[in-house]
Design a protein around this motif. Structure first.
Motif, short mmCIF file in Angstrom:
data_model
loop_
_atom_site.label_atom_id
_atom_site.label_comp_id
_atom_site.label_asym_id
_atom_site.label_seq_id
_atom_site.Cartn_x
_atom_site.Cartn_y
_atom_site.Cartn_z
N PRO A 121 18.86 25.65 -14.39
CA PRO A 121 20.06 25.68 -13.44
C PRO A 121 20.25 26.46 -12.38
CG PRO A 121 19.53 27.40 -15.41
CD PRO A 121 18.25 26.40 -15.24
N ALA A 122 21.15 26.16 -11.63
CA ALA A 122 21.45 26.97 -10.38
C ALA A 122 21.93 28.32 -10.84
CB ALA A 122 22.51 26.14 -9.41
N ASN A 154 23.80 18.95 -6.08
CA ASN A 154 23.30 19.95 -4.82
C ASN A 154 22.23 20.77 -5.49
OD1 ASN A 154 23.59 20.99 -2.01
ND2 ASN A 154 24.03 22.71 -3.25
N ALA A 155 22.66 21.48 -6.51
CA ALA A 155 21.69 22.62 -7.14
C ALA A 155 20.06 22.06 -7.49
CB ALA A 155 22.12 23.10 -8.36
N LEU A 156 20.41 20.88 -8.09
CA LEU A 156 19.18 20.01 -8.46
C LEU A 156 18.22 19.65 -7.42
CD1 LEU A 156 20.43 17.68 -11.21
CD2 LEU A 156 18.68 19.28 -11.46
N SER A 157 18.90 19.53 -6.17
CA SER A 157 18.17 19.26 -4.97
C SER A 157 17.70 20.35 -4.16
CB SER A 157 18.84 18.34 -3.94
OG SER A 157 20.10 19.21 -3.53
N VAL A 158 18.09 21.42 -4.16
CA VAL A 158 17.93 22.70 -3.57
C VAL A 158 17.24 23.63 -4.58
CG1 VAL A 158 18.87 24.41 -2.30
CG2 VAL A 158 20.11 22.47 -2.21
N LEU A 180 20.29 14.13 -12.62
CA LEU A 180 21.84 13.99 -12.68
C LEU A 180 22.30 13.41 -13.79
CD1 LEU A 180 24.09 15.50 -11.61
CD2 LEU A 180 24.32 13.87 -9.86
N ALA A 181 21.88 12.20 -14.13
CA ALA A 181 22.50 11.28 -14.75
C ALA A 181 22.19 11.90 -16.21
CB ALA A 181 21.69 9.96 -14.92
N GLN A 182 21.07 12.52 -16.53
CA GLN A 182 20.90 13.17 -18.12
C GLN A 182 21.75 14.50 -17.99
OE1 GLN A 182 16.56 13.75 -17.05
NE2 GLN A 182 16.06 12.54 -19.07
N LEU A 183 22.01 15.19 -17.08
CA LEU A 183 22.88 16.18 -16.96
C LEU A 183 24.34 15.86 -17.26
CD1 LEU A 183 23.28 19.42 -16.98
CD2 LEU A 183 23.32 19.09 -14.38
#
Length: 260
Positions: free
Chosen positions: A247-248, A239-243, A76-79
């Motif tokens: 990309p979501a 949330n998308a990264l975890s699920v 998430l930090a990179q995004l």
């Protein structure tokens, strides 16, 4: 090359030139676009900046297959860092450019397309223009540059975000988001007519008038709100990264069909 840049009669015209892909935005297009804005601001011969697009549509938003370069194993930090630069910082820089700017919008202006026209001081829309932000379908609360509440008012902003439907040019004019609506075949002519009239005004007076309006919005909370809502946007990505990973793409087909 995805951007054309021309200067004539004190007007810099920046053209999105990826019509075969509905002017979707990859990293190269956004970088070229920012370079064109920078050139127009630095050129003393330019009094007004016009942003337009080639083809049927102004912009179908971010290129979901390659909008920005990202590592295979994404954090998430990179995004956050990548989107902060190209989506939030670019748009804010264009919004704060010390010269008047006009966006000429036709066809679809979807999600990331709003990040291109909203920073402009004025918007001239063709009758066929449609403005939408359907990314709630992707589990995210809206695009990175949250102009919605400021451009549309709170209730209309919620309606557009909650439903994902497109706002017509006529509706956008009624909210004050669009300055004028013109026939599609007159879009460039009417935009240039407006630009030429503005270009006759004293440059320093224009700069100060723009600063007065923008600074009033900032005092009301515009800048702080955009920064905080950008962080809200990133929680959707988290949330998308975890699920699902990034990309979501949940709801992507619905996004494509929503504004046909």
């Amino acid at each position: 090359m995805y951007i054309r840049y021309e200067v004539a009669d004190k007007i810099a015209t920046i053209t999105l030139d990826r019509p075969e892909a509905a002017n979707v935005q990859n990293a190269a297009l956004l970088d070229e676009l920012d370079a064109a804005w920078t050139a127009a601001v630095a050129d003393d011969a330019v009094a007004v900046i016009v942003l337009r697009a080639e083809g049927k549509h102004f912009s179908a938003g971010h290129d979901l297959k390659g909008s920005i370069p990202l590592p295979e194993k994404l954090t998430l930090a990179q995004l956050y860092a990548a989107e902060s630069r190209r989506y939030l910082e670019y748009s804010l820089r264009w919004r704060n450019a010390p010269k008047p700017s006009i966006a000429a919008v036709q066809g679809h202006c979807i999600a990331g397309g709003l990040l291109l026209c909203w920073p402009c001081d004025l918007i001239v829309a063709a009758e066929d223009a449609r403005f939408s932000d359907p990314v709630v379908l992707m589990g995210i609360g809206g695009v990175e540059y949250h102009g919605h509440t400021w451009e549309l008012g709170a209730r209309k902003a919620k309606e557009i975000l909650f439903t994902g439907r497109a706002l017509t040019a006529a509706e956008a004019e009624r909210t004050g988001m669009v300055n004028m609506v013109v026939p599609r075949e007159e879009l460039d002519e009417q935009t240039l007519r407006l630009a030429r009239r503005i270009a006759t005004m004293p440059p320093f007076g224009l700069r100060q008038a723009k600063r007065a309006v923008n600074q009033t919005l900032d005092v009301q909370g515009f800048y702080a709100a955009l920064q905080s809502v950008f962080d809200i946007h990133q929680t959707g990505h988290g949330n998308a990264l975890s699920v699902n990973g990034y990309p979501a793409l949940v709801g992507l087909d619905e996004m494509k069909d929503r504004d046909k």
